[in-house]
Design a protein around this motif. Sequence first.
Motif, PDB file in Angstrom:
ATOM      1  N   LEU A 114      10.741   7.846   4.767  1.00 17.97           N
ATOM      2  CA  LEU A 114      10.323   9.236   4.566  1.00 17.97           C
ATOM      3  C   LEU A 114      11.400  10.035   3.850  1.00 17.97           C
ATOM      4  O   LEU A 114      11.089  10.864   2.974  1.00 17.97           O
ATOM      5  CB  LEU A 114       9.998   9.874   5.922  1.00 17.97           C
ATOM      6  CG  LEU A 114       8.769   9.327   6.639  1.00 17.97           C
ATOM      7  CD1 LEU A 114       8.635   9.970   8.017  1.00 17.97           C
ATOM      8  CD2 LEU A 114       7.505   9.566   5.827  1.00 17.97           C
ATOM      9  N   LYS A 115      12.667   9.801   4.192  1.00 24.14           N
ATOM     10  CA  LYS A 115      13.758  10.504   3.525  1.00 24.14           C
ATOM     11  C   LYS A 115      13.824  10.125   2.048  1.00 24.14           C
ATOM     12  O   LYS A 115      14.032  10.988   1.181  1.00 24.14           O
ATOM     13  CB  LYS A 115      15.080  10.176   4.214  1.00 24.14           C
ATOM     14  CG  LYS A 115      16.271  10.910   3.636  1.00 24.14           C
ATOM     15  CD  LYS A 115      17.548  10.570   4.381  1.00 24.14           C
ATOM     16  CE  LYS A 115      18.741  11.309   3.778  1.00 24.14           C
ATOM     17  NZ  LYS A 115      20.002  10.954   4.503  1.00 24.14           N
ATOM     18  N   LYS A 116      13.598   8.850   1.762  1.00 18.58           N
ATOM     19  CA  LYS A 116      13.605   8.404   0.370  1.00 18.58           C
ATOM     20  C   LYS A 116      12.461   9.028  -0.412  1.00 18.58           C
ATOM     21  O   LYS A 116      12.634   9.481  -1.556  1.00 18.58           O
ATOM     22  CB  LYS A 116      13.516   6.876   0.325  1.00 18.58           C
ATOM     23  CG  LYS A 116      13.603   6.296  -1.078  1.00 18.58           C
ATOM     24  CD  LYS A 116      13.553   4.778  -1.025  1.00 18.58           C
ATOM     25  CE  LYS A 116      13.626   4.178  -2.428  1.00 18.58           C
ATOM     26  NZ  LYS A 116      13.555   2.687  -2.375  1.00 18.58           N
ATOM     27  N   ASP A 117      11.259   9.072   0.203  1.00 18.99           N
ATOM     28  CA  ASP A 117      10.114   9.696  -0.464  1.00 18.99           C
ATOM     29  C   ASP A 117      10.341  11.186  -0.671  1.00 18.99           C
ATOM     30  O   ASP A 117       9.955  11.746  -1.713  1.00 18.99           O
ATOM     31  CB  ASP A 117       8.841   9.460   0.342  1.00 18.99           C
ATOM     32  CG  ASP A 117       8.443   7.997   0.381  1.00 18.99           C
ATOM     33  OD1 ASP A 117       8.920   7.238  -0.479  1.00 18.99           O
ATOM     34  OD2 ASP A 117       7.678   7.620   1.287  1.00 18.99           O
ATOM     35  N   LEU A 118      10.958  11.842   0.308  1.00 17.07           N
ATOM     36  CA  LEU A 118      11.225  13.272   0.170  1.00 17.07           C
ATOM     37  C   LEU A 118      12.213  13.533  -0.961  1.00 17.07           C
ATOM     38  O   LEU A 118      12.027  14.463  -1.751  1.00 17.07           O
ATOM     39  CB  LEU A 118      11.766  13.822   1.490  1.00 17.07           C
ATOM     40  CG  LEU A 118      12.135  15.314   1.498  1.00 17.07           C
ATOM     41  CD1 LEU A 118      10.913  16.164   1.190  1.00 17.07           C
ATOM     42  CD2 LEU A 118      12.732  15.712   2.836  1.00 17.07           C
ATOM     43  N   GLU A 119      13.249  12.720  -1.039  1.00 16.37           N
ATOM     44  CA  GLU A 119      14.224  12.899  -2.123  1.00 16.37           C
ATOM     45  C   GLU A 119      13.566  12.659  -3.486  1.00 16.37           C
ATOM     46  O   GLU A 119      13.868  13.356  -4.454  1.00 16.37           O
ATOM     47  CB  GLU A 119      15.402  11.951  -1.921  1.00 16.37           C
ATOM     48  CG  GLU A 119      16.263  12.278  -0.714  1.00 16.37           C
ATOM     49  CD  GLU A 119      17.350  11.254  -0.480  1.00 16.37           C
ATOM     50  OE1 GLU A 119      17.299  10.186  -1.160  1.00 16.37           O
ATOM     51  OE2 GLU A 119      18.231  11.494   0.354  1.00 16.37           O
ATOM     52  N   ALA A 120      12.660  11.680  -3.550  1.00 14.92           N
ATOM     53  CA  ALA A 120      11.974  11.423  -4.815  1.00 14.92           C
ATOM     54  C   ALA A 120      11.064  12.581  -5.205  1.00 14.92           C
ATOM     55  O   ALA A 120      10.956  12.938  -6.377  1.00 14.92           O
ATOM     56  CB  ALA A 120      11.177  10.125  -4.723  1.00 14.92           C
ATOM     57  N   ALA A 146       3.378   3.439 -11.896  1.00 19.54           N
ATOM     58  CA  ALA A 146       2.389   4.256 -11.203  1.00 19.54           C
ATOM     59  C   ALA A 146       1.543   3.416 -10.258  1.00 19.54           C
ATOM     60  O   ALA A 146       1.285   3.806  -9.106  1.00 19.54           O
ATOM     61  CB  ALA A 146       1.503   4.972 -12.218  1.00 19.54           C
ATOM     62  N   GLU A 147       1.093   2.228 -10.724  1.00 18.99           N
ATOM     63  CA  GLU A 147       0.269   1.372  -9.870  1.00 18.99           C
ATOM     64  C   GLU A 147       1.057   0.854  -8.665  1.00 18.99           C
ATOM     65  O   GLU A 147       0.523   0.760  -7.556  1.00 18.99           O
ATOM     66  CB  GLU A 147      -0.278   0.205 -10.689  1.00 18.99           C
ATOM     67  CG  GLU A 147      -1.314   0.626 -11.734  1.00 18.99           C
ATOM     68  CD  GLU A 147      -1.801  -0.553 -12.548  1.00 18.99           C
ATOM     69  OE1 GLU A 147      -1.201  -1.647 -12.406  1.00 18.99           O
ATOM     70  OE2 GLU A 147      -2.762  -0.382 -13.331  1.00 18.99           O
ATOM     71  N   ALA A 148       2.346   0.537  -8.861  1.00 21.23           N
ATOM     72  CA  ALA A 148       3.157   0.048  -7.749  1.00 21.23           C
ATOM     73  C   ALA A 148       3.347   1.118  -6.697  1.00 21.23           C
ATOM     74  O   ALA A 148       3.264   0.853  -5.488  1.00 21.23           O
ATOM     75  CB  ALA A 148       4.511  -0.429  -8.276  1.00 21.23           C
ATOM     76  N   GLU A 149       3.584   2.361  -7.116  1.00 24.61           N
ATOM     77  CA  GLU A 149       3.777   3.432  -6.153  1.00 24.61           C
ATOM     78  C   GLU A 149       2.489   3.748  -5.404  1.00 24.61           C
ATOM     79  O   GLU A 149       2.494   3.999  -4.197  1.00 24.61           O
ATOM     80  CB  GLU A 149       4.304   4.678  -6.856  1.00 24.61           C
ATOM     81  CG  GLU A 149       4.681   5.795  -5.909  1.00 24.61           C
ATOM     82  CD  GLU A 149       5.499   6.883  -6.581  1.00 24.61           C
ATOM     83  OE1 GLU A 149       5.619   7.974  -5.978  1.00 24.61           O
ATOM     84  OE2 GLU A 149       5.994   6.655  -7.695  1.00 24.61           O
ATOM     85  N   LEU A 150       1.357   3.729  -6.118  1.00 24.48           N
ATOM     86  CA  LEU A 150       0.075   3.978  -5.464  1.00 24.48           C
ATOM     87  C   LEU A 150      -0.273   2.859  -4.490  1.00 24.48           C
ATOM     88  O   LEU A 150      -0.825   3.106  -3.412  1.00 24.48           O
ATOM     89  CB  LEU A 150      -1.027   4.136  -6.516  1.00 24.48           C
ATOM     90  CG  LEU A 150      -0.937   5.388  -7.385  1.00 24.48           C
ATOM     91  CD1 LEU A 150      -2.022   5.366  -8.456  1.00 24.48           C
ATOM     92  CD2 LEU A 150      -1.060   6.651  -6.540  1.00 24.48           C
ATOM     93  N   ALA A 151       0.046   1.616  -4.853  1.00 22.26           N
ATOM     94  CA  ALA A 151      -0.237   0.494  -3.959  1.00 22.26           C
ATOM     95  C   ALA A 151       0.607   0.585  -2.698  1.00 22.26           C
ATOM     96  O   ALA A 151       0.134   0.308  -1.588  1.00 22.26           O
ATOM     97  CB  ALA A 151       0.021  -0.825  -4.682  1.00 22.26           C
ATOM     98  N   GLN A 152       1.855   0.991  -2.833  1.00 24.27           N
ATOM     99  CA  GLN A 152       2.717   1.143  -1.661  1.00 24.27           C
ATOM    100  C   GLN A 152       2.202   2.236  -0.739  1.00 24.27           C
ATOM    101  O   GLN A 152       2.232   2.110   0.483  1.00 24.27           O
ATOM    102  CB  GLN A 152       4.144   1.453  -2.107  1.00 24.27           C
ATOM    103  CG  GLN A 152       5.136   1.563  -0.956  1.00 24.27           C
ATOM    104  CD  GLN A 152       6.540   1.839  -1.437  1.00 24.27           C
ATOM    105  OE1 GLN A 152       6.780   2.023  -2.629  1.00 24.27           O
ATOM    106  NE2 GLN A 152       7.479   1.871  -0.508  1.00 24.27           N
ATOM    107  N   THR A 153       1.700   3.317  -1.324  1.00 24.70           N
ATOM    108  CA  THR A 153       1.147   4.401  -0.510  1.00 24.70           C
ATOM    109  C   THR A 153      -0.108   3.955   0.225  1.00 24.70           C
ATOM    110  O   THR A 153      -0.323   4.284   1.387  1.00 24.70           O
ATOM    111  CB  THR A 153       0.832   5.615  -1.393  1.00 24.70           C
ATOM    112  OG1 THR A 153       2.024   6.020  -2.068  1.00 24.70           O
ATOM    113  CG2 THR A 153       0.306   6.765  -0.558  1.00 24.70           C
ATOM    114  N   ALA A 154      -0.970   3.183  -0.453  1.00 27.46           N
ATOM    115  CA  ALA A 154      -2.206   2.724   0.175  1.00 27.46           C
ATOM    116  C   ALA A 154      -1.923   1.760   1.320  1.00 27.46           C
ATOM    117  O   ALA A 154      -2.580   1.790   2.358  1.00 27.46           O
ATOM    118  CB  ALA A 154      -3.111   2.069  -0.868  1.00 27.46           C
TER     119      ALA A 154
END
Length: 223
Positions: A114-120, A146-154
């Motif tokens: 979560l900290k990494k996502d917040l910093e991003a 973009a596809e890698a980040e969306l896949a990680q979120t899913a």
Amino acid sequence: MRGKTPLEAWQDDPTPLRDVPAADLWTFTLEDAGTRTLTTRGIRFRRRDYVGPWMTGQAGIQVRIRFMPHHDHRIEVYDAATGRYLGPADLADQATEEQLRAVRRARSARARRLKKDLEASQRERYAAATQAEAPQRIGALTTAQAEAELAQTAHSDLAQLAMPDLIPHAAPPADWRTPASLAALTTPGPPVRYPYGRDGASAPDGRDGRAAPPTTDEDGDTS
């Protein structure tokens, strides 16, 4: 202070000292949580059960709960009518130390993500503007990024992929009393068997339980 240091004034004071027992000091740290009914499962507090050996044969009485904030492993129980102290109650089915360590590790890993996502998310950049207009974000991503980040979120929330109603439950026996709300969620009977075709379903069985033999129509086609 009359020229004395605080320590000298304390030592020269003739007032007698009285040591307060730790059990009495403990009562000043407790908060009131209202009354509960003692059941055979113990006392329900914050959706968890608390039990104690003194509860044997006390089911049904009204008790008052007091607890120390942030120390939810134990509560103190008093008689609701008289205020008499009955005894402590400990959390039932406590997790083992290994389980607690595993939970702490999982929480730490989640906090780091979560900290990494917040910093991003805070690294947003906007184009310079010399007049009032809508802010324009700058920065580009490749399609693969973009596809890698969306896949990680899913994949982070597998509950969104669950489909519990995809295959309805089989209907209960006819002699069961099933509520209408539950009967509507079940299939009315066994699945229907379809003739062999492109859907891959098996052919209907013969009377002896084996597959029916192939048949030939008037044009000589075998099915």
